[in-house]
Design a protein around this motif. Structure first.
Motif, short mmCIF file in Angstrom:
data_model
loop_
_atom_site.label_atom_id
_atom_site.label_comp_id
_atom_site.label_asym_id
_atom_site.label_seq_id
_atom_site.Cartn_x
_atom_site.Cartn_y
_atom_site.Cartn_z
N GLY A 32 -24.97 -85.43 -109.82
CA GLY A 32 -24.77 -84.40 -108.79
C GLY A 32 -26.10 -83.83 -108.34
N GLY A 33 -26.21 -82.49 -108.35
CA GLY A 33 -27.47 -81.86 -107.95
C GLY A 33 -28.48 -81.77 -109.08
N GLY A 34 -28.14 -82.32 -110.25
CA GLY A 34 -29.10 -82.35 -111.36
C GLY A 34 -29.10 -81.10 -112.22
N GLY A 35 -28.08 -80.25 -112.07
CA GLY A 35 -28.04 -79.00 -112.83
C GLY A 35 -27.97 -79.23 -114.33
N HIS A 36 -26.96 -80.00 -114.78
CA HIS A 36 -26.86 -80.28 -116.21
C HIS A 36 -28.06 -81.12 -116.68
N ALA A 37 -28.47 -82.07 -115.84
CA ALA A 37 -29.58 -82.96 -116.24
C ALA A 37 -30.85 -82.16 -116.51
N PHE A 53 -26.92 -91.05 -112.93
CA PHE A 53 -26.19 -91.90 -111.98
C PHE A 53 -25.44 -91.03 -110.99
N ASP A 54 -25.32 -91.47 -109.77
CA ASP A 54 -24.35 -90.90 -108.84
C ASP A 54 -24.05 -91.94 -107.77
N ARG A 55 -22.84 -91.80 -107.17
CA ARG A 55 -22.47 -92.73 -106.09
C ARG A 55 -22.83 -92.16 -104.74
N SER A 79 -25.25 -95.61 -108.46
CA SER A 79 -24.26 -96.53 -109.03
C SER A 79 -23.01 -95.76 -109.42
N ASN A 80 -21.90 -96.47 -109.42
CA ASN A 80 -20.69 -95.98 -110.05
C ASN A 80 -20.95 -96.01 -111.56
N PHE A 81 -20.58 -94.96 -112.27
CA PHE A 81 -20.83 -95.00 -113.73
C PHE A 81 -19.95 -96.05 -114.42
N ALA A 82 -18.94 -96.54 -113.72
CA ALA A 82 -18.12 -97.62 -114.30
C ALA A 82 -18.99 -98.83 -114.63
N LEU A 101 -20.31 -86.96 -118.71
CA LEU A 101 -19.58 -87.25 -117.47
C LEU A 101 -18.92 -85.95 -117.03
N ASP A 102 -19.42 -85.37 -115.94
CA ASP A 102 -18.89 -84.12 -115.38
C ASP A 102 -18.16 -84.55 -114.11
N LEU A 103 -16.84 -84.77 -114.27
CA LEU A 103 -16.11 -85.58 -113.28
C LEU A 103 -15.80 -84.87 -111.97
N HIS A 108 -20.89 -79.14 -103.39
CA HIS A 108 -21.58 -79.56 -102.18
C HIS A 108 -20.71 -80.53 -101.38
N GLN A 109 -20.09 -81.47 -102.08
CA GLN A 109 -19.22 -82.43 -101.37
C GLN A 109 -18.04 -81.69 -100.73
N LEU A 110 -17.45 -80.75 -101.45
CA LEU A 110 -16.32 -79.99 -100.90
C LEU A 110 -16.74 -79.15 -99.70
#
Ligand SMILES: C[S@@+](CC[C@H](N)C(=O)[O-])C[C@H]1O[C@@H](n2cnc3c(N)ncnc32)[C@H](O)[C@@H]1O
Length: 312
Positions: A32-37, A53-55, A79-82, A101-103, A108-110
């Motif tokens: 996502g925006g890298g907050g947890h990272a 990773f992010d799609r 990438s898809n984390f799959a 994995l913070d699903l 931001h997308q919303l």
């Protein structure tokens, strides 16, 4: 680019369960925006690393900016984390000290109306996290049969009015294809009797959730990605999943349970010949949820459920 606003949920709990350490290698499968990272990088200073990773290109651009101060300790991958097994191997990574994995979708997308995730803003019916690939929500709404639509809304949205909504969609699209979020919202509102609208839930919530899950193959990706990530954890490594609806939480619970079970052959057999041994220890009997203070500050945290495991 519009400012990327997303507050990481259950941040303290993520750090508590992930327990990042110096020189550790961590995967953030949903950067996502890298907050947890950023929190994991701070907690694993000075030399822990995060592969994010992010799609979604917008998420990766925001994460790149946010994580720039950490230099080469942060690596971002579209990438898809799959597909994390293959992607990590390409990077020469064969073991992980932890993963997160913070699903689901980011705020931001919303909030970016044009992406079509929100029933509050009129936009093309898209809903793809990776805007470069796969069918859109409009493709599904206009292309699936009435039965397929009804099944999709029932299974992925747990929508009681799935049959009627599917019938309304199919009748309406004979006039003109359904291309926008607001046209779909109007159809849903017409299909669900007014008296059955839930007090605290917009009538389009379940249909939008179902379409988003289908467009992005969210449940299939979770099962594949989680299984691969658990396989890559090194002994003592931790895995954390934060889900936002019961379908995802059920998958996390079941995958964790199946990795934590040892031999369950019926007692009384002369000698057990199965080779099943527990691979992880579940650290969260019940899912961990946000407290009242966090929910007040960040309403998105209300439905977050965190589950964690440790590799044996
Ligand atoms: C809830 S947000 C993560 C926010 C992040 N933890 C932070 O602190 O900013 C979820 C992110 O995961 C991404 N995502 C969802 N499913 C994905 C998948 N299967 N593979 C890769 N990224 C995914 C979305 O594009 C979104 O950016």
């Amino acid at each position: 680019m519009a400012e990327f606003s997303h507050v990481p949920v259950l941040a303290a709990e993520v750090l508590r369960f992930l327990a990042p350490k110096r020189a550790g290698v961590y995967l953030d499968g949903t950067v996502g925006g890298g907050g947890h990272a950023a929190l994991v990088l701070e907690a694993s200073s000075p030399d822990g690393r995060v592969i994010g990773f992010d799609r979604d290109d917008a998420a990766l651009a925001a994460a790149r900016e946010r994580l720039a101060p950490f230099g080469g300790r942060a690596r971002l991958v579209k990438s898809n984390f799959a597909d994390l097994g293959e992607r990590l191997l390409e990077l020469g990574i064969t073991g992980l000290d932890g993963f997160l994995l913070d699903l689901g979708v980011s705020s931001h997308q919303l909030d970016t109306g044009a992406r079509g995730f929100s029933f509050q803003q009129d936009a093309p019916l898209d809903m793809r996290m990776d805007t470069g690939s796969g069918p859109t929500a409009a493709d599904l709404v206009n292309g699936l049969s009435e039965d397929e639509l009804s099944k999709l809304l029932h299974e992925y949205g747990e929508e009681r009015w799935a049959r009627r909504i599917a019938a309304f969609i199919v009748a309406a699209r004979t006039d003109a294809a359904i291309e926008t979020t607001f046209r779909l919202v109007d159809l849903i509102k017409g299909a669900i009797p007014r008296g059955a609208w839930e007090e605290r839930l917009h009538p389009a919530t379940r249909t939008f959730q179902a379409l988003r899950i289908a467009v992005n193959d969210e449940l299939g990706s979770l099962e594949r990605g989680l299984t691969a990530a658990l396989g890559l954890l090194t002994p003592g490594g931790r895995g954390v999943v934060i889900s936002f609806h019961s379908l995802e939480d059920r998958i996390a619970k079941n995958v964790f349970r199946s990795f934590s079970q040892g031999c369950s052959c019926p007692k009384g057999l002369p000698r057990c010949i199965c080779t099943k041994v527990p691979l992880v220890r579940v650290l969260t009997g019940k899912p961990v949820m946000a407290g009242a203070g966090e929910i007040e500050a960040n309403p998105r945290a209300r439905s977050a459920k965190l589950r964690a495991v440790e590799k044996l």
